[in-house]
Design an enzyme around this catalytic site. Structure first.
Site, short mmCIF file in Angstrom:
data_model
loop_
_atom_site.label_atom_id
_atom_site.label_comp_id
_atom_site.label_asym_id
_atom_site.label_seq_id
_atom_site.Cartn_x
_atom_site.Cartn_y
_atom_site.Cartn_z
N LYS A 7 0.81 -1.23 0.00
CA LYS A 7 0.00 0.00 0.00
C LYS A 7 0.84 1.27 0.00
O LYS A 7 0.43 2.29 -0.57
CB LYS A 7 -0.97 -0.01 1.18
CG LYS A 7 -2.05 -1.08 1.06
CD LYS A 7 -3.09 -0.98 2.14
CE LYS A 7 -4.14 -2.08 1.97
NZ LYS A 7 -5.27 -1.92 2.89
N GLY A 50 -13.04 -6.10 10.88
CA GLY A 50 -12.41 -5.67 9.64
C GLY A 50 -13.29 -5.91 8.43
O GLY A 50 -13.09 -5.29 7.38
#
Length: 520
Positions: free
Chosen positions: A300, A486
């Site tokens: 990321k 999540g």
């Protein structure tokens, strides 16, 4: 279903069967058909005490769908170690008894097919196969291989390549597009997975899928090919999206994005992409057909440097979880949908709890709160910037203290040594957010903090979404904290990704939420 009909279909699903007895082979054939296979590949060399005439008759008389007969010798990766002439005679026998397809290795195909021309049954199609070990051949070498295989007189050609990098799959796609006759070409394993799913886009004759309950580590299941990927809907115009990550086996994105594409009649496919080298990946898959990506661990942050442009939010965070190839000029644009997805999930969980208690609220419920963040990677950076934007006070723990300090400086927060986390006592009513892989399947029993400290947190969020309720969330719930899975972050960030992928103004939120509830 006859062979003529089979040959006219675009791409079929084939179940490879490696049972050790004829009885089990027959049972597996019926199981494969019930799960949606179009044909089965029968590995005769796997059958113990194989009796050619007797066993072939049983298999072919009881076949519920077309069969491809394979009798693989040890010199080509199989189990057969006997006389070569006898092995080839068994394949000829299979043809005589009415097999729909037989597989012959390239090394012996020309001689065998020349001998069989006078006896060749028109109803049986011959697959000439080649298993390529070691380095994936160049495009030029693959072109020569195509010519050699076609020259044998094969009805269908098959090449199996053991790729060591996802970029090598591009050569398989080119191999598929070069042939004038039906072709099977793919790679196995996590790095080769994409070759199976995208085979229909490039005209592949069939894809392999394993039977449910008898998984093959290198293959998707028949059910996933039929339901999640719907390979029968993939064509040359299908736009490709995927998850760039390492590893990717945990990914559930295909279970959400693919049904959603179909729900809005968008011709797209989303596949897991095991990427080792970002630079090589982006330079290899640069066509408009590869239109966008989700970005997962550990890329990321690193992916930012490969974007031509970066959205201001992603730029400030220093991490992107979404990349789009802009249609007008092919440039890669980086975005971050993790930030709003995670923070809004935490806020809404607190608001929902307050509503059930009859309390009024205004503004963000995390303003002024201590926000304890574990992990300063891509997901952690998104959480930190989101928490800062809501006025929370961010305390960061990361195994790399310099990385924690860098992030703390960017969000006007505080960095603490990771070794202090186990004994850290937060302020009453603080928020804990785990942005590390700790607790992810298969190591589900691990938690990032001491269990006794959980009673001091008002909210505990875990970016891990497999399993849906992690050990951390279970312990936090037992301690009386509001818990946020999540899965909720995964879903909300996917709303933003969907609009970026498709160019639509809104995602079908309720439909996507129903998918998540059913699949997770």
């Amino acid at each position: 279903m006859g062979t003529v009909e089979i040959m006219s279909k675009i791409t079929m699903i084939c179940a490879p069967l490696m049972a050790q007895s004829v009885e089990q082979m027959v049972g597996d054939m019926h199981q494969a058909k019930s799960q949606g296979a179009d044909l089965v590949e029968i590995r005769l060399d796997c059958i113990k005490n194989f009796q050619p005439h007797q066993d072939l008759e049983i298999i072919l008389k009881n076949k519920p769908l077309p069969v491809l007969i394979v009798y693989r010798p040890k010199w080509d990766g199989g189990l057969y170690e006997g006389d070569e002439q006898q092995r080839l005679e068994v394949l000829s026998l299979a043809e005589e008894l009415g097999a729909d397809y037989i597989d012959i290795e390239l090394k012996v195909a020309s001689d065998h097919l020349a001998k069989q021309k006078t006896n060749h049954r028109s109803g049986t199609k011959v697959v000439v196969s080649c298993y390529i070990n070691g380095v994936t051949p160049s495009i030029e070498d693959l072109s020569h291989l195509v010519a050699r295989m076609q020259d044998t007189g094969a009805d269908i050609i098959k090449a199996v390549v053991n790729v060591t990098d996802i970029t090598e799959i591009a050569r398989i796609f080119q191999f598929l597009s070069q042939c004038q006759i039906p072709v099977i070409a793919y790679s196995v394993g996590e790095r080769g997975f994409m070759s199976q799913i995208l085979s229909p886009k490039y005209g592949g004759f069939l894809v392999y899928g394993s039977i449910e309950g008898k998984p093959d580590p290198g293959l998707p299941t028949i059910d996933s090919l039929r339901q999640a990927y719907k390979v029968d809907h993939i064509n040359e115009d299908t736009i490709v999206f995927g998850l760039i990550s390492k590893p990717v086996s945990h990914s559930k994105g295909h279970l959400l994005h693919n049904p959603t594409f179909r729900h809005v009649n968008y011709n797209g496919i989303y596949v897991p992409m095991f990427v080792d080298n970002l630079k090589e990946f982006f330079s290899t898959y640069s066509s408009p057909d590869f239109a966008g990506y989700s970005v997962g661990f550990p890329y990321k942050e690193a992916v930012i440097e490969f974007c031509d442009e970066v959205h201001p939010l992603a730029q400030s965070i220093g991490a992107a979880n979404t990349i789009i190839r802009r249609p007008s000029d092919g440039k890669l644009i980086g975005y971050n949908t993790d930030c709003e997805g995670a923070i809004s999930a935490i806020e809404d969980a607190i608001k929902e709890k307050r509503c059930t208690n009859g309390k009024e609220f205004s503004g963000s419920p995390i303003t002024g709160k201590m926000f304890v963040l574990v992990g300063a990677g891509g997901a952690g950076r998104a959480l930190a910037f989101g928490a800062m934007s809501r006025g929370a006070r961010v305390v960061i723990f990361d195994i790399d203290f310099d990385r924690a300090k860098s992030l703390a400086s960017a969000v006007s927060g505080e960095a603490r040594p990771y070794k202090d986390l186990v004994n850290f006592q937060p302020e009453k009513g603080a928020i804990l957010a785990n942005a590390t892989p700790i607790g992810m399947h298969p190591n589900t029993d691990r938690v990032p903090v001491a269990e006794e400290t959980l009673r001091d947190y008002q909210v505990v969020f875990d970016a891990v979404y497999i399993p849906r309720k992690t050990t951390l969330l279970k312990d936090a719930e037992a301690a009386g904290a509001i818990t946020v899975s999540g899965v909720e972050m995964f879903l909300r960030q996917a709303f933003g990704q969907f609009t970026l992928f498709t160019g639509r103004k809104e995602a079908p939120v309720e439909f996507m939420r129903e998918i998540i509830l059913a699949k997770f």
